[in-house]
Design a protein around this motif. Structure first.
Motif, PDB file in Angstrom:
ATOM      1  N   ILE A   1     -13.215  25.784  27.201  1.00  0.00           N
ATOM      2  CA  ILE A   1     -14.413  24.943  26.354  1.00  0.00           C
ATOM      3  C   ILE A   1     -14.217  25.257  24.821  1.00  0.00           C
ATOM      4  O   ILE A   1     -14.216  23.766  24.096  1.00  0.00           O
TER       5      ILE A   1
ATOM      6  N   GLN B   1     -21.144  31.845  25.257  1.00  0.00           N
ATOM      7  CA  GLN B   1     -21.741  32.165  26.276  1.00  0.00           C
ATOM      8  C   GLN B   1     -21.884  32.634  27.280  1.00  0.00           C
ATOM      9  O   GLN B   1     -21.796  34.408  27.595  1.00  0.00           O
TER      10      GLN B   1
ATOM     11  N   THR C   1     -18.542  28.670  34.543  1.00  0.00           N
ATOM     12  CA  THR C   1     -18.905  30.250  33.781  1.00  0.00           C
ATOM     13  C   THR C   1     -17.901  31.555  35.288  1.00  0.00           C
ATOM     14  O   THR C   1     -17.833  32.442  35.456  1.00  0.00           O
TER      15      THR C   1
ATOM     16  N   SER D   1     -13.165  30.703  31.283  1.00  0.00           N
ATOM     17  CA  SER D   1     -13.885  29.382  31.089  1.00  0.00           C
ATOM     18  C   SER D   1     -13.465  29.178  29.915  1.00  0.00           C
ATOM     19  O   SER D   1     -13.641  27.727  28.667  1.00  0.00           O
TER      20      SER D   1
ATOM     21  N   GLU E   1     -25.373  28.337  30.209  1.00  0.00           N
ATOM     22  CA  GLU E   1     -25.266  28.096  29.628  1.00  0.00           C
ATOM     23  C   GLU E   1     -25.187  28.342  27.697  1.00  0.00           C
ATOM     24  O   GLU E   1     -25.004  29.247  28.014  1.00  0.00           O
TER      25      GLU E   1
ATOM     26  N   VAL F   1     -24.868  23.958  24.562  1.00  0.00           N
ATOM     27  CA  VAL F   1     -24.466  23.203  25.669  1.00  0.00           C
ATOM     28  C   VAL F   1     -24.889  23.301  27.082  1.00  0.00           C
ATOM     29  O   VAL F   1     -25.061  25.404  27.018  1.00  0.00           O
TER      30      VAL F   1
ATOM     31  N   THR G   1     -22.613  24.538  31.635  1.00  0.00           N
ATOM     32  CA  THR G   1     -20.736  24.704  31.583  1.00  0.00           C
ATOM     33  C   THR G   1     -20.440  25.655  32.509  1.00  0.00           C
ATOM     34  O   THR G   1     -21.112  26.137  33.320  1.00  0.00           O
TER      35      THR G   1
ATOM     36  N   TRP H   1     -22.262  20.033  29.420  1.00  0.00           N
ATOM     37  CA  TRP H   1     -20.900  19.404  29.240  1.00  0.00           C
ATOM     38  C   TRP H   1     -20.127  18.667  29.692  1.00  0.00           C
ATOM     39  O   TRP H   1     -19.252  18.224  28.579  1.00  0.00           O
TER      40      TRP H   1
END
Length: 351
Positions: A137, A190, A129, A133, A304, A124, A127, A100
């Protein structure tokens, strides 16, 4: 116009509509100030000459102007300017995996968007969390599409939920929300937490699978791209219905993806013979979607995520046991044209 193999006549109507003259197009937006649909159908050229690398044309409706031959060459090809898609199977050598933090660099994002357009998905790691979020993203790639599930949705085991995605059961390869018009173009999933040993994520490229079906059964593939299917979803506050073929083709007849969800589809009433023919093609398609040689299978851990073209790449999940621990994902949808627009803008700088 001539290339290495043949010559092509440039019709006067085609040329006239492409005039860049300030009296014909707005200088800022590039949009036409005239309506080419209303030009006389017997329009013809009165004269043509080259001067300083520009083509000067005069038309029978009284208009005359200059044209850039290179712009005419570019305009002669129906192209989006995007990379060509690349079908893939489970033996895909280089998976489009990014971090990310690196995607905050526009040059890295440009490469990631190229991978996404070619392969239909991205992975990705690392990232953020926090509670929302995923929206931050998603905005890096495009515009979030809100549905009856909200700006984003939480995926974890909930008894008596309004969708099987919120149960711990296995989910076969499918398209999300085929009952919508249009279908959400891109999905982001995610992982916030995963304490279970199951719940592996799966991805399958419908382009690779459908090409095999087309090779084996051209008539069956044609049926899948032509016969309309009814998809329906309803709960206490929502009732959505859409009718469309299972295989999606673009305006040039090229396959772009599928609308595939055995939990939600109903074929139309046809003759016994047509029903059997259609079912055989659909059965072969479904069998290959579940074939390991076409499937990527992996575990998503906290931080992830995967982003995939919901029309092209089918996703699924193996079953999991909530008694082992908590498994929670967040999801949202992004309009399909967002990453494409970002790519074309960044191409001006890096391409």
């Amino acid at each position: 116009m001539r290339d290495s193999t043949h010559e092509t006549e440039l019709p006067a109507l085609w040329l006239r509509a492409r005039s860049p003259d300030p009296s014909q197009r707005d200088a800022v937006t590039g949009q036409r100030l005239m309506n080419p649909h209303l030009l006389p159908d017997d329009l013809y050229l009165l004269g043509a000459r080259f001067e300083k690398d520009m083509l000067h044309l005069a038309f029978s409706d009284g208009f005359a102007g200059s044209f850039d031959p290179q712009e005419l060459l570019r305009g002669s090809v129906l192209s989006t300017g995007l990379p060509a898609t690349r079908a893939w199977r489970s033996d895909l050598q280089r998976k489009p995996l990014y971090v990310w933090a690196d995607l905050q660099n526009d040059e890295v994002l440009y490469q990631a968007l190229k991978d996404f357009i070619e392969l239909g998905f991205l992975l990705v790691n690392e990232t953020p969390t926090q509670a929302d979020s995923i929206l931050h993203i998603a905005e890096r790639f495009g515009i979030v599409r809100t549905t009856n599930f909200g700006d984003f949705f939480e995926v974890y085991s909930r008894p008596e939920s309004n969708d099987l995605a919120y149960r711990p059961v296995a989910l076969g390869p499918h398209t999300d929300n085929p009952y919508r018009t249009p279908v959400p173009g891109i999905q982001i999933l995610q992982c916030l937490q995963n304490e279970t040993s199951g719940g592996f994520s799966t991805l399958v490229d419908s382009l690779a699978v459908a090409e095999q079906v087309r090779l084996e059964d051209p008539e069956g593939f044609a049926l899948l791209s032509r016969i309309p299917v009814r998809f329906e979803y309803r709960d206490a506050t929502t009732h959505l219905v859409s009718v469309k073929p299972m295989v999606e083709l673009d305006g040039e007849g090229h396959m772009t993806g599928v609308h595939y969800s055995p939990r939600l589809d109903d074929i139309p009433l046809m003759s016994q013979e047509d029903t059997v023919r259609y079912h055989r093609a659909r059965k072969r398609l479904g069998t290959l979607f579940e074939d390991p040689q076409y499937e990527l299978r992996f575990r998503l851990n906290a931080g992830e995520m995967m982003m995939f073209d919901n029309n092209r790449v089918l996703h699924g999940r193996t079953s999991f046991n909530p008694a082992e621990g908590h498994r929670q994902l967040q999801g949202c949808y992004v309009d399909r044209d967002g990453p494409r627009s970002h790519y074309l803008v960044l191409q001006r700088k890096f391409g």
